[in-house]
Design a protein around this motif. Sequence first.
Motif, PDB file in Angstrom:
ATOM      1  N   PRO A  11       0.801  -1.239   0.000  1.00  0.00           N
ATOM      2  CA  PRO A  11       0.000   0.000   0.000  1.00  0.00           C
ATOM      3  C   PRO A  11       0.831   1.286   0.000  1.00  0.00           C
ATOM      4  CG  PRO A  11      -0.940  -1.574   1.533  1.00  0.00           C
ATOM      5  CD  PRO A  11       0.381  -2.145   1.069  1.00  0.00           C
ATOM      6  N   THR A  34      -4.979  -6.464  -8.142  1.00  0.00           N
ATOM      7  CA  THR A  34      -4.836  -5.799  -6.853  1.00  0.00           C
ATOM      8  C   THR A  34      -5.842  -6.419  -5.890  1.00  0.00           C
ATOM      9  OG1 THR A  34      -4.103  -3.763  -7.912  1.00  0.00           O
ATOM     10  CG2 THR A  34      -4.950  -3.584  -5.647  1.00  0.00           C
ATOM     11  N   TYR A  35      -5.347  -6.816  -4.713  1.00  0.00           N
ATOM     12  CA  TYR A  35      -6.162  -7.506  -3.707  1.00  0.00           C
ATOM     13  C   TYR A  35      -6.298  -6.656  -2.450  1.00  0.00           C
ATOM     14  CZ  TYR A  35      -5.117 -11.735  -6.393  1.00  0.00           C
ATOM     15  OH  TYR A  35      -5.006 -12.675  -7.388  1.00  0.00           O
ATOM     16  N   PRO A  36      -7.437  -6.711  -1.795  1.00  0.00           N
ATOM     17  CA  PRO A  36      -7.516  -6.142  -0.456  1.00  0.00           C
ATOM     18  C   PRO A  36      -6.458  -6.834   0.413  1.00  0.00           C
ATOM     19  CG  PRO A  36      -9.698  -6.708  -1.258  1.00  0.00           C
ATOM     20  CD  PRO A  36      -8.712  -7.295  -2.229  1.00  0.00           C
ATOM     21  N   GLU A  39      -7.266 -10.221   2.079  1.00  0.00           N
ATOM     22  CA  GLU A  39      -7.426 -11.286   1.089  1.00  0.00           C
ATOM     23  C   GLU A  39      -6.064 -11.721   0.555  1.00  0.00           C
ATOM     24  OE1 GLU A  39      -9.649 -12.278  -3.166  1.00  0.00           O
ATOM     25  OE2 GLU A  39      -9.805 -10.262  -2.319  1.00  0.00           O
ATOM     26  N   ASP A  85      -8.665   0.510   3.623  1.00  0.00           N
ATOM     27  CA  ASP A  85      -8.716   0.312   2.175  1.00  0.00           C
ATOM     28  C   ASP A  85      -7.381  -0.147   1.592  1.00  0.00           C
ATOM     29  OD1 ASP A  85     -11.385   1.094   2.151  1.00  0.00           O
ATOM     30  OD2 ASP A  85     -10.868   3.210   1.898  1.00  0.00           O
ATOM     31  N   THR A  87      -4.468  -2.110  -0.076  1.00  0.00           N
ATOM     32  CA  THR A  87      -4.438  -3.145  -1.106  1.00  0.00           C
ATOM     33  C   THR A  87      -2.995  -3.529  -1.419  1.00  0.00           C
ATOM     34  OG1 THR A  87      -4.426  -1.519  -2.899  1.00  0.00           O
ATOM     35  CG2 THR A  87      -6.584  -2.357  -2.192  1.00  0.00           C
TER      36      THR A  87
END
Length: 95
Positions: A11, A34-36, A39, A85, A87
């Motif tokens: 991030p 792109t993943y959270p 996750e 938020d 990622t």
Amino acid sequence: MPVTHFRIRWPDQSEAVCYSPSSVVTAHLDAGRTYPLAEFVSLTRVALVEASERVRMKYGYACSSAMDQLQAIEAAAARFHDQPDATVQVIGFGR
């Protein structure tokens, strides 16, 4: 069981090259996606445990390098847990 490296962007825009003893990681993560944060950590945990187990099945012992990589990913991810938020982008794979 080809060693596979995967490059990620955290991030904070820093990048890291991660290690997997098996290409199985490519079945769990997609290049360019792109993943959270949560996750990404979860998928990486599943992939690296599976990769380590493949080593165990072939050689009779788990892959400590895969578990070290997982620990490093979890430690790095902890820096961003306060960012709802956050990622992680999987930039790509290599060998």
